[in-house]
Motif scaffolding. Structure first.
Motif, PDB file in Angstrom:
ATOM      1  N   PHE A  30       0.861  -1.191   0.000  1.00 17.77           N
ATOM      2  CA  PHE A  30       0.000   0.000   0.000  1.00 17.77           C
ATOM      3  C   PHE A  30       0.888   1.229   0.000  1.00 17.77           C
ATOM      4  O   PHE A  30       1.753   1.363   0.846  1.00 17.77           O
ATOM      5  CB  PHE A  30      -0.899   0.013   1.230  1.00 17.77           C
ATOM      6  CG  PHE A  30      -1.923  -1.078   1.221  1.00 17.77           C
ATOM      7  CD1 PHE A  30      -3.176  -0.863   0.682  1.00 17.77           C
ATOM      8  CD2 PHE A  30      -1.626  -2.321   1.724  1.00 17.77           C
ATOM      9  CE1 PHE A  30      -4.112  -1.865   0.663  1.00 17.77           C
ATOM     10  CE2 PHE A  30      -2.566  -3.335   1.709  1.00 17.77           C
ATOM     11  CZ  PHE A  30      -3.809  -3.101   1.186  1.00 17.77           C
ATOM     12  N   GLY A  31       0.622   2.133  -0.948  1.00 18.55           N
ATOM     13  CA  GLY A  31       1.409   3.352  -0.997  1.00 18.55           C
ATOM     14  C   GLY A  31       2.827   3.122  -1.489  1.00 18.55           C
ATOM     15  O   GLY A  31       3.722   3.887  -1.195  1.00 18.55           O
TER      16      GLY A  31
ATOM     17  N   ILE B  33       5.976   9.039 -11.332  1.00 22.14           N
ATOM     18  CA  ILE B  33       5.511  10.230 -10.631  1.00 22.14           C
ATOM     19  C   ILE B  33       6.113  11.493 -11.260  1.00 22.14           C
ATOM     20  O   ILE B  33       5.455  12.527 -11.349  1.00 22.14           O
ATOM     21  CB  ILE B  33       5.908  10.146  -9.136  1.00 22.14           C
ATOM     22  CG1 ILE B  33       5.319   8.890  -8.505  1.00 22.14           C
ATOM     23  CG2 ILE B  33       5.477  11.377  -8.375  1.00 22.14           C
ATOM     24  CD1 ILE B  33       3.834   8.916  -8.324  1.00 22.14           C
ATOM     25  N   ALA B  34       7.351  11.397 -11.699  1.00 22.63           N
ATOM     26  CA  ALA B  34       8.036  12.571 -12.242  1.00 22.63           C
ATOM     27  C   ALA B  34       7.380  13.074 -13.523  1.00 22.63           C
ATOM     28  O   ALA B  34       7.565  14.231 -13.904  1.00 22.63           O
ATOM     29  CB  ALA B  34       9.509  12.235 -12.498  1.00 22.63           C
ATOM     30  N   THR B  35       6.613  12.224 -14.189  1.00 25.69           N
ATOM     31  CA  THR B  35       6.027  12.622 -15.473  1.00 25.69           C
ATOM     32  C   THR B  35       4.587  13.124 -15.312  1.00 25.69           C
ATOM     33  O   THR B  35       3.934  13.441 -16.308  1.00 25.69           O
ATOM     34  CB  THR B  35       6.023  11.439 -16.458  1.00 25.69           C
ATOM     35  OG1 THR B  35       5.300  10.370 -15.868  1.00 25.69           O
ATOM     36  CG2 THR B  35       7.428  10.976 -16.777  1.00 25.69           C
ATOM     37  N   ILE B  36       4.094  13.188 -14.087  1.00 23.11           N
ATOM     38  CA  ILE B  36       2.705  13.611 -13.869  1.00 23.11           C
ATOM     39  C   ILE B  36       2.400  14.996 -14.458  1.00 23.11           C
ATOM     40  O   ILE B  36       1.382  15.164 -15.143  1.00 23.11           O
ATOM     41  CB  ILE B  36       2.350  13.542 -12.366  1.00 23.11           C
ATOM     42  CG1 ILE B  36       2.153  12.075 -11.974  1.00 23.11           C
ATOM     43  CG2 ILE B  36       1.089  14.340 -12.051  1.00 23.11           C
ATOM     44  CD1 ILE B  36       1.812  11.876 -10.524  1.00 23.11           C
ATOM     45  N   PRO B  37       3.268  15.999 -14.231  1.00 23.96           N
ATOM     46  CA  PRO B  37       2.942  17.317 -14.792  1.00 23.96           C
ATOM     47  C   PRO B  37       2.772  17.286 -16.315  1.00 23.96           C
ATOM     48  O   PRO B  37       1.872  17.932 -16.866  1.00 23.96           O
ATOM     49  CB  PRO B  37       4.160  18.170 -14.398  1.00 23.96           C
ATOM     50  CG  PRO B  37       4.732  17.492 -13.218  1.00 23.96           C
ATOM     51  CD  PRO B  37       4.482  16.033 -13.423  1.00 23.96           C
ATOM     52  N   ASN B  69       2.630   2.245  -7.767  1.00 26.82           N
ATOM     53  CA  ASN B  69       1.896   3.487  -7.978  1.00 26.82           C
ATOM     54  C   ASN B  69       1.708   3.818  -9.453  1.00 26.82           C
ATOM     55  O   ASN B  69       0.850   4.618  -9.804  1.00 26.82           O
ATOM     56  CB  ASN B  69       2.618   4.641  -7.287  1.00 26.82           C
ATOM     57  CG  ASN B  69       2.533   4.514  -5.781  1.00 26.82           C
ATOM     58  OD1 ASN B  69       1.606   3.906  -5.260  1.00 26.82           O
ATOM     59  ND2 ASN B  69       3.497   5.069  -5.088  1.00 26.82           N
ATOM     60  N   VAL B  70       2.509   3.185 -10.307  1.00 22.57           N
ATOM     61  CA  VAL B  70       2.423   3.468 -11.739  1.00 22.57           C
ATOM     62  C   VAL B  70       1.048   3.102 -12.301  1.00 22.57           C
ATOM     63  O   VAL B  70       0.672   3.521 -13.391  1.00 22.57           O
ATOM     64  CB  VAL B  70       3.539   2.742 -12.510  1.00 22.57           C
ATOM     65  CG1 VAL B  70       3.328   1.240 -12.496  1.00 22.57           C
ATOM     66  CG2 VAL B  70       3.638   3.239 -13.938  1.00 22.57           C
TER      67      VAL B  70
END
Lengths: 191, 194
Positions: A30-31, B33-37, B69-70
């Motif tokens: 998780f997370g 995460i770095a590519t979110i913007p 998270n991807v």
């Protein structure tokens, strides 16, 4: 397969074992999955030593793509080649994808309840702590690092401040600071 | 994610969608995460394929759910697909987004790792791994700190920080299973104590 480490070390028995292991591991994540990878593969299954975990994680960080996905490719590939890499990747993604979709479908009904938001916040704080513990555990793998503890502590702190406090883009830290540290290590390895 | 858009998607739009992820894949050093913007600019601002709420919910759900998270990228594709038709095109959106995001980086990483494994006695390979060691540990510490402060840096959040710190100590020093800690965190949050 001649490049495998010590032959008496535990290793995944089959592609099925690899798939199931990565599925179980990712479902506890998780997370973020990284804390679990360390706990399951280093501490419980002992497929990797703490040193190998750091080395593989370095490669996973430097390469493009999600870190834990890269990690699964590296570990699966080491034992079963391309087939192993794909099976580990599939294990990492299949079950969570199903869960994420289910959650997305029911999310709309419960999103407005403050308890749900609170539970997510609490789990987020725990997830942050778990990742902190992973870092603390991995410091012991730096004991035998060729750079020596002073340089290790320095590089560790500088990267921590650069990323967490100054929000320097990761690319600069990895290639700038990483290049510096690798060059230093290169020179020390000669001596 | 109640409010949906009604999009008309043909082969050209799906191709553009796919190529967007293909082109982002090799830029995602350090994770998706770095590519979110960049995704936000493409999906929400420029093409109007997703609403702001759909975009944010996709990320929040993937963070809360188990797994990498991807998977927020899968949810973005799912929502674009829903906007463009229904569940079937949602699945198609997941497939295109994940394939585009993962194929280039996977090929590169797999081959680089195999090369590194074959040449692991080279001085340069050993130097890379030894040199990166302390930085990797520093980066993992940074991830922990950044995640611990996502709710904000105001001192009002001290109970959350305390909970993160206690979790770190317990996990570092004991063998308690991670799921217990997560359950405790969820309950404490559910009752509004942090």
């Amino acid at each position: 397969m001649s490049s495998l480490p010590a032959p008496d070390r535990p290793r995944p028995e089959s592609l099925t074992d690899l798939f199931v292991s990565f599925s179980l591991l990712t479902l506890q994540g998780f997370g973020g999955v990284m804390a679990i990878v360390q706990r399951e593969l280093v501490e419980k299954k002992r497929w990797l030593s703490a040193e190998e975990f750091i080395e593989d994680w370095a490669v996973a960080q430097v390469m493009p793509g999600p870190n834990v996905i890269n990690m699964s490719l590296i570990i699966g590939g080491r034992y079963f080649g391309l087939k192993g890499a794909m099976v580990a990747l599939a294990g990492m993604l299949a079950a969570p994808l199903f869960i994420v979709l289910t959650l997305a479908l029911i999310y709309a009904q419960f999103a407005s309840r403050p308890e749900v938001a609170g539970a997510l916040r609490g789990m987020g704080a725990v997830a942050a702590g778990l990742i902190g513990a992973t870092a603390l555990k991995l410091t012991k793998a730096l004991k035998n690092n060729v750079l020596g503890w002073r340089w290790c502590a320095t590089f560790c702190l500088v990267s921590l401040v650069a990323i967490a406090a100054l929000r320097v883009p990761l690319v600069y830290v990895i290639f700038g600071l990483g290049g510096l540290a690798s060059t230093l290590a290169y020179r020390k390895l000669q001596a | 994610m109640n409010a949906q858009l009604e999009l008309v998607f043909g082969a050209a739009e799906w191709l553009e969608f796919f190529f967007h992820y293909l082109s982002l894949s090799l830029l995602a050093v350090g994770g998706g995460i770095a590519t979110i913007p960049e995704m936000h600019r493409f999906l929400v601002d420029n093409n109007l394929w997703l609403t702001e709420a759909q975009f944010n919910a996709s990320i929040a759900i993937a963070q809360a759910a188990p797994g990498p998270n991807v998977l927020f990228i899968a949810l973005l594709g799912w929502n674009v697909g829903l906007n463009a038709g229904g569940y079937l095109s949602g699945l198609w959106g997941i497939f295109l987004a994940m394939a585009g995001m993962l194929i280039p980086s996977t090929l590169l990483t797999y081959n680089a790792a195999q090369w590194g494994q074959r040449n692991r006695d080279l001085r340069s390979v050993r130097a890379f791994k030894q040199g990166m060691g302390p930085i990797v540990v520093g980066l993992i510490m940074s991830t922990s700190l950044i995640l611990a402060t996502t709710s904000g840096h105001s001192l009002d959040h001290w109970p959350l920080w305390l909970m993160s710190a206690i979790t770190a100590l317990i996990c570092w020093r004991t063998k308690l299973h991670i799921l217990w800690l997560l359950t405790a965190g969820a309950l404490i949050g559910w009752f509004g104590w942090v």
